[in-house]
Design a protein around this motif. Structure first.
Motif, PDB file in Angstrom:
ATOM      1  N   ALA A  10       0.825  -1.208   0.000  1.00  0.00           N
ATOM      2  CA  ALA A  10       0.000   0.000   0.000  1.00  0.00           C
ATOM      3  C   ALA A  10       0.858   1.256   0.000  1.00  0.00           C
ATOM      4  O   ALA A  10       2.067   1.209   0.245  1.00  0.00           O
ATOM      5  CB  ALA A  10      -0.915   0.004   1.221  1.00  0.00           C
ATOM      6  N   ARG A  11       0.183   2.373  -0.267  1.00  0.00           N
ATOM      7  CA  ARG A  11       0.804   3.693  -0.191  1.00  0.00           C
ATOM      8  C   ARG A  11      -0.092   4.559   0.688  1.00  0.00           C
ATOM      9  O   ARG A  11      -1.304   4.626   0.482  1.00  0.00           O
ATOM     10  CB  ARG A  11       0.928   4.290  -1.597  1.00  0.00           C
ATOM     11  N   VAL A  12       0.500   5.218   1.685  1.00  0.00           N
ATOM     12  CA  VAL A  12      -0.215   6.124   2.578  1.00  0.00           C
ATOM     13  C   VAL A  12       0.272   7.531   2.268  1.00  0.00           C
ATOM     14  O   VAL A  12       1.473   7.791   2.283  1.00  0.00           O
ATOM     15  CB  VAL A  12       0.048   5.777   4.056  1.00  0.00           C
ATOM     16  N   GLU A  13      -0.654   8.445   1.989  1.00  0.00           N
ATOM     17  CA  GLU A  13      -0.297   9.819   1.646  1.00  0.00           C
ATOM     18  C   GLU A  13      -0.967  10.770   2.626  1.00  0.00           C
ATOM     19  O   GLU A  13      -2.119  10.581   2.998  1.00  0.00           O
ATOM     20  CB  GLU A  13      -0.765  10.157   0.226  1.00  0.00           C
ATOM     21  N   LEU A  14      -0.229  11.799   3.048  1.00  0.00           N
ATOM     22  CA  LEU A  14      -0.777  12.858   3.888  1.00  0.00           C
ATOM     23  C   LEU A  14      -0.721  14.144   3.090  1.00  0.00           C
ATOM     24  O   LEU A  14       0.357  14.593   2.702  1.00  0.00           O
ATOM     25  CB  LEU A  14       0.014  13.000   5.193  1.00  0.00           C
ATOM     26  N   ASN A  19      -1.093  23.876  -1.360  1.00  0.00           N
ATOM     27  CA  ASN A  19       0.211  24.380  -1.780  1.00  0.00           C
ATOM     28  C   ASN A  19       1.388  23.629  -1.170  1.00  0.00           C
ATOM     29  O   ASN A  19       2.529  24.067  -1.303  1.00  0.00           O
ATOM     30  CB  ASN A  19       0.327  25.877  -1.454  1.00  0.00           C
ATOM     31  N   ASN A  20       1.147  22.538  -0.478  1.00  0.00           N
ATOM     32  CA  ASN A  20       2.216  21.767   0.154  1.00  0.00           C
ATOM     33  C   ASN A  20       2.420  20.444  -0.576  1.00  0.00           C
ATOM     34  O   ASN A  20       1.477  19.880  -1.135  1.00  0.00           O
ATOM     35  CB  ASN A  20       1.892  21.493   1.620  1.00  0.00           C
ATOM     36  N   ASN A  21       3.649  19.959  -0.544  1.00  0.00           N
ATOM     37  CA  ASN A  21       3.932  18.638  -1.100  1.00  0.00           C
ATOM     38  C   ASN A  21       3.339  17.578  -0.194  1.00  0.00           C
ATOM     39  O   ASN A  21       3.357  17.716   1.026  1.00  0.00           O
ATOM     40  CB  ASN A  21       5.441  18.414  -1.220  1.00  0.00           C
ATOM     41  N   LYS A  22       2.815  16.519  -0.790  1.00  0.00           N
ATOM     42  CA  LYS A  22       2.271  15.443   0.029  1.00  0.00           C
ATOM     43  C   LYS A  22       3.405  14.581   0.579  1.00  0.00           C
ATOM     44  O   LYS A  22       4.462  14.442  -0.038  1.00  0.00           O
ATOM     45  CB  LYS A  22       1.275  14.601  -0.747  1.00  0.00           C
ATOM     46  N   GLN A  23       3.183  14.036   1.758  1.00  0.00           N
ATOM     47  CA  GLN A  23       4.132  13.115   2.371  1.00  0.00           C
ATOM     48  C   GLN A  23       3.642  11.705   2.068  1.00  0.00           C
ATOM     49  O   GLN A  23       2.452  11.415   2.214  1.00  0.00           O
ATOM     50  CB  GLN A  23       4.201  13.351   3.869  1.00  0.00           C
TER      51      GLN A  23
END
Length: 98
Positions: A10-14, A19-23
């Motif tokens: 899986a991939r978890v994104e925050l 205007n911010n890059n996702k983690q």
């Protein structure tokens, strides 16, 4: 994140605002029942989105639950639902902080 004993991929994104890059956290474990994935994501403020993408084939569903680690008074008055949603392979589950 966990499975019923099958591989967990899986991939978890925050996402914190437009205007911010996702983690991003990409993860893999051979057995999602014996070795589930737990984490705490700092998400100050409101409008944060946790996006969970099951990158495994459809034959390997996963169960995802996103719950608060701590609550402030404002948030606890709105109530919350505990539990989990099944995310089928190649599907996306999105959870938004109110």
């Amino acid at each position: 994140l966990r499975t019923d004993g099958r591989p967990l991929n899986a991939r978890v994104e925050l996402l914190q605002g437009p205007n911010n890059n996702k983690q991003v956290v990409e993860l893999y474990t051979e057995d999602g029942l014996d070795r589930p994935f737990f984490c705490i994501l700092e998400s100050p403020g409101s409008g944060n989105v946790v996006r969970i993408v099951n990158t495994a084939p459809v034959e390997f569903p996963l169960t995802a639950a996103v719950v608060p680690h701590s609550l402030n008074e404002e948030w606890s008055e709105g109530g919350m639902a505990l539990g989990g949603d099944v995310v089928l392979g190649g599907d996306i589950g999105t959870f938004t902080q109110r």
